[in-house]
Motif scaffolding. Structure first.
Motif, PDB file in Angstrom:
ATOM      1  N   LEU A 146       0.240   0.353   4.712  1.00 22.02           N
ATOM      2  CA  LEU A 146       0.521   1.772   4.083  1.00 22.02           C
ATOM      3  C   LEU A 146      -0.582   2.515   4.514  1.00 22.02           C
ATOM      4  O   LEU A 146      -0.424   3.673   4.835  1.00 22.02           O
ATOM      5  CB  LEU A 146       0.785   1.385   2.688  1.00 22.02           C
ATOM      6  CG  LEU A 146       0.802   2.577   1.778  1.00 22.02           C
ATOM      7  CD1 LEU A 146       2.243   3.284   2.344  1.00 22.02           C
ATOM      8  CD2 LEU A 146       1.155   2.368   0.368  1.00 22.02           C
ATOM      9  N   TYR A 147      -1.728   1.711   4.703  1.00 22.59           N
ATOM     10  CA  TYR A 147      -3.004   2.695   5.002  1.00 22.59           C
ATOM     11  C   TYR A 147      -2.942   3.434   6.418  1.00 22.59           C
ATOM     12  O   TYR A 147      -3.592   4.417   6.739  1.00 22.59           O
ATOM     13  CB  TYR A 147      -4.246   1.932   4.988  1.00 22.59           C
ATOM     14  CG  TYR A 147      -4.508   1.407   3.466  1.00 22.59           C
ATOM     15  CD1 TYR A 147      -3.883   2.075   2.341  1.00 22.59           C
ATOM     16  CD2 TYR A 147      -5.062  -0.073   3.479  1.00 22.59           C
ATOM     17  CE1 TYR A 147      -4.281   1.582   1.055  1.00 22.59           C
ATOM     18  CE2 TYR A 147      -5.586  -0.309   2.265  1.00 22.59           C
ATOM     19  CZ  TYR A 147      -4.689   0.205   1.123  1.00 22.59           C
ATOM     20  OH  TYR A 147      -4.912  -0.060  -0.182  1.00 22.59           O
ATOM     21  N   ILE A 148      -1.946   2.845   7.364  1.00 21.97           N
ATOM     22  CA  ILE A 148      -1.629   3.302   8.631  1.00 21.97           C
ATOM     23  C   ILE A 148      -0.239   4.002   8.665  1.00 21.97           C
ATOM     24  O   ILE A 148       0.448   4.310   9.692  1.00 21.97           O
ATOM     25  CB  ILE A 148      -2.005   2.351   9.887  1.00 21.97           C
ATOM     26  CG1 ILE A 148      -1.048   1.015   9.517  1.00 21.97           C
ATOM     27  CG2 ILE A 148      -3.348   2.130  10.071  1.00 21.97           C
ATOM     28  CD1 ILE A 148      -0.644   0.392  10.984  1.00 21.97           C
ATOM     29  N   GLY A 149       0.419   4.325   7.506  1.00 18.13           N
ATOM     30  CA  GLY A 149       1.468   5.170   7.383  1.00 18.13           C
ATOM     31  C   GLY A 149       2.797   4.253   7.681  1.00 18.13           C
ATOM     32  O   GLY A 149       3.737   4.610   7.996  1.00 18.13           O
ATOM     33  N   LEU A 193       5.286   1.422   5.629  1.00 21.75           N
ATOM     34  CA  LEU A 193       5.580   0.952   4.263  1.00 21.75           C
ATOM     35  C   LEU A 193       6.702  -0.097   4.451  1.00 21.75           C
ATOM     36  O   LEU A 193       7.770  -0.075   4.961  1.00 21.75           O
ATOM     37  CB  LEU A 193       6.381   2.014   3.267  1.00 21.75           C
ATOM     38  CG  LEU A 193       6.846   1.863   1.985  1.00 21.75           C
ATOM     39  CD1 LEU A 193       5.518   1.194   1.098  1.00 21.75           C
ATOM     40  CD2 LEU A 193       7.521   2.875   1.356  1.00 21.75           C
ATOM     41  N   LEU A 194       6.085  -1.297   4.060  1.00 24.24           N
ATOM     42  CA  LEU A 194       7.034  -2.830   4.277  1.00 24.24           C
ATOM     43  C   LEU A 194       7.534  -3.043   2.768  1.00 24.24           C
ATOM     44  O   LEU A 194       6.638  -3.160   2.001  1.00 24.24           O
ATOM     45  CB  LEU A 194       6.223  -3.656   4.639  1.00 24.24           C
ATOM     46  CG  LEU A 194       5.923  -3.759   6.430  1.00 24.24           C
ATOM     47  CD1 LEU A 194       5.018  -2.610   6.789  1.00 24.24           C
ATOM     48  CD2 LEU A 194       5.335  -5.019   6.710  1.00 24.24           C
ATOM     49  N   TRP A 195       8.849  -3.364   2.852  1.00 24.23           N
ATOM     50  CA  TRP A 195       9.572  -4.050   1.454  1.00 24.23           C
ATOM     51  C   TRP A 195       9.980  -5.247   2.052  1.00 24.23           C
ATOM     52  O   TRP A 195      10.506  -5.543   3.135  1.00 24.23           O
ATOM     53  CB  TRP A 195      10.618  -2.971   1.452  1.00 24.23           C
ATOM     54  CG  TRP A 195      10.331  -1.764   0.624  1.00 24.23           C
ATOM     55  CD1 TRP A 195      10.179  -0.333   1.505  1.00 24.23           C
ATOM     56  CD2 TRP A 195       9.880  -1.417  -0.674  1.00 24.23           C
ATOM     57  NE1 TRP A 195       9.694   0.530   0.412  1.00 24.23           N
ATOM     58  CE2 TRP A 195       9.544  -0.060  -0.921  1.00 24.23           C
ATOM     59  CE3 TRP A 195       9.863  -2.171  -1.818  1.00 24.23           C
ATOM     60  CZ2 TRP A 195       9.197   0.579  -1.942  1.00 24.23           C
ATOM     61  CZ3 TRP A 195       9.368  -1.574  -3.014  1.00 24.23           C
ATOM     62  CH2 TRP A 195       9.246  -0.269  -2.930  1.00 24.23           C
ATOM     63  N   ASN A 196      10.114  -6.233   1.244  1.00 25.06           N
ATOM     64  CA  ASN A 196      10.851  -7.290   1.325  1.00 25.06           C
ATOM     65  C   ASN A 196      10.257  -8.600   2.071  1.00 25.06           C
ATOM     66  O   ASN A 196      10.748  -9.173   2.665  1.00 25.06           O
ATOM     67  CB  ASN A 196      12.258  -7.211   1.844  1.00 25.06           C
ATOM     68  CG  ASN A 196      13.188  -8.463   1.266  1.00 25.06           C
ATOM     69  OD1 ASN A 196      13.075  -8.993   0.265  1.00 25.06           O
ATOM     70  ND2 ASN A 196      14.138  -8.692   2.066  1.00 25.06           N
ATOM     71  N   ARG A 197       8.946  -8.205   2.421  1.00 23.63           N
ATOM     72  CA  ARG A 197       7.877  -9.272   2.978  1.00 23.63           C
ATOM     73  C   ARG A 197       8.211 -10.546   2.520  1.00 23.63           C
ATOM     74  O   ARG A 197       8.118 -11.715   3.194  1.00 23.63           O
ATOM     75  CB  ARG A 197       6.617  -8.773   3.284  1.00 23.63           C
ATOM     76  CG  ARG A 197       5.737  -9.499   4.386  1.00 23.63           C
ATOM     77  CD  ARG A 197       4.448  -9.305   4.186  1.00 23.63           C
ATOM     78  NE  ARG A 197       4.115  -7.882   4.777  1.00 23.63           N
ATOM     79  CZ  ARG A 197       3.530  -7.781   5.630  1.00 23.63           C
ATOM     80  NH1 ARG A 197       3.036  -8.755   6.474  1.00 23.63           N
ATOM     81  NH2 ARG A 197       3.242  -6.402   6.057  1.00 23.63           N
ATOM     82  N   THR A 247       9.455   1.430   6.662  1.00 23.56           N
ATOM     83  CA  THR A 247       9.745   2.737   6.890  1.00 23.56           C
ATOM     84  C   THR A 247       8.557   3.504   7.169  1.00 23.56           C
ATOM     85  O   THR A 247       7.374   3.197   6.678  1.00 23.56           O
ATOM     86  CB  THR A 247      10.057   3.171   5.330  1.00 23.56           C
ATOM     87  OG1 THR A 247      11.195   2.379   4.950  1.00 23.56           O
ATOM     88  CG2 THR A 247      10.579   4.647   5.415  1.00 23.56           C
ATOM     89  N   ALA A 248       8.410   4.671   8.040  1.00 19.14           N
ATOM     90  CA  ALA A 248       7.363   5.084   8.694  1.00 19.14           C
ATOM     91  C   ALA A 248       7.089   6.187   7.470  1.00 19.14           C
ATOM     92  O   ALA A 248       8.001   7.164   7.100  1.00 19.14           O
ATOM     93  CB  ALA A 248       7.483   5.840  10.035  1.00 19.14           C
ATOM     94  N   VAL A 249       5.763   6.438   6.951  1.00 18.50           N
ATOM     95  CA  VAL A 249       5.499   7.225   6.018  1.00 18.50           C
ATOM     96  C   VAL A 249       4.235   7.963   6.406  1.00 18.50           C
ATOM     97  O   VAL A 249       2.918   7.727   5.882  1.00 18.50           O
ATOM     98  CB  VAL A 249       5.199   6.669   4.674  1.00 18.50           C
ATOM     99  CG1 VAL A 249       6.676   6.407   4.022  1.00 18.50           C
ATOM    100  CG2 VAL A 249       4.605   5.589   4.711  1.00 18.50           C
TER     101      VAL A 249
END
Length: 196
Positions: free
Chosen positions: A76-79, A81-85, A110-112
């Motif tokens: 997340l710190y590089i933009g 967002l990972l879900w369901n790992r 997802t790219a954030v």
């Protein structure tokens, strides 16, 4: 915020700049060769609260490579967002919650970019150092023996002895010694004595 049905809107994120600077500090210190345990001790010495207001520990910083946990592995710190790992299952014998990795095809990414707080150069340097540590002979040997599958012998005082200064449990230190776990792992206690 409330939505059209007057329900609270959940999942919104924004950057907390003070916490983002602490994260960048961790990355900068790590790439200069500082160990996660030393970084944690310094953050605690500076009275900087860790996640959820707890003291910092080395595992909070380095985390787990495959699970992507810890400050140094959080994409997340590089933009990103990972879900369901991973998912959690309950061990029927102990009743404890165990993390299990999901296949990579099940991950949702997802790219954030507006949540990025660490630049690519800093991220890549940190990942390179993490990789070199993971592939070092000492760590590779430990992984090859699967030391985590061998249960450590319980000592007579395990779970019963506590530090007289801060009240933290005493932890095994070497073959026949106990030391304050808070002093050794977090640097939050000044009791550095070892007991035989």
């Amino acid at each position: 915020e409330l939505d059209a049905r007057c329900e609270p809107v959940q999942g919104g994120r924004r950057i907390n700049e003070a916490e983002a600077e602490i994260t960048r500090r961790i990355f900068r210190e790590f790439i200069t060769g500082k160990a996660p345990r030393a970084i944690a001790r310094d953050l605690n010495a500076d009275r900087i609260a860790g996640p959820r207001g707890r003291p910092w520990s080395d595992t909070t910083i380095r985390g787990h490579t495959l699970r992507g946990t810890g400050i140094l592995h959080n994409e997340l710190y590089i933009g990103r967002l990972l879900w369901n790992r991973q998912r959690y299952v309950k061990d029927p014998e102990s009743g404890r919650r165990l993390a299990r990795l999901n296949p990579e095809s099940a991950w949702l990414i997802t790219a954030v970019p507006d949540l990025r707080i660490v630049d690519d150069a800093l991220w890549q340097q940190a990942q390179a150092r993490l990789g070199s540590i993971r592939e070092s002979p000492r760590v590779a040997k430990g992984r090859a023996t699967e030391f985590w599958t061998h249960r450590r012998a319980r000592h007579l005082l395990t779970g019963l002895a506590h530090c007289g200064v801060c009240g933290a449990p005493l932890a095994a230190s070497g073959k026949d010694y106990l030391t304050c776990a808070a002093a050794r792992r977090r640097g939050t206690c000044h009791n550095n004595r070892s007991l035989r």
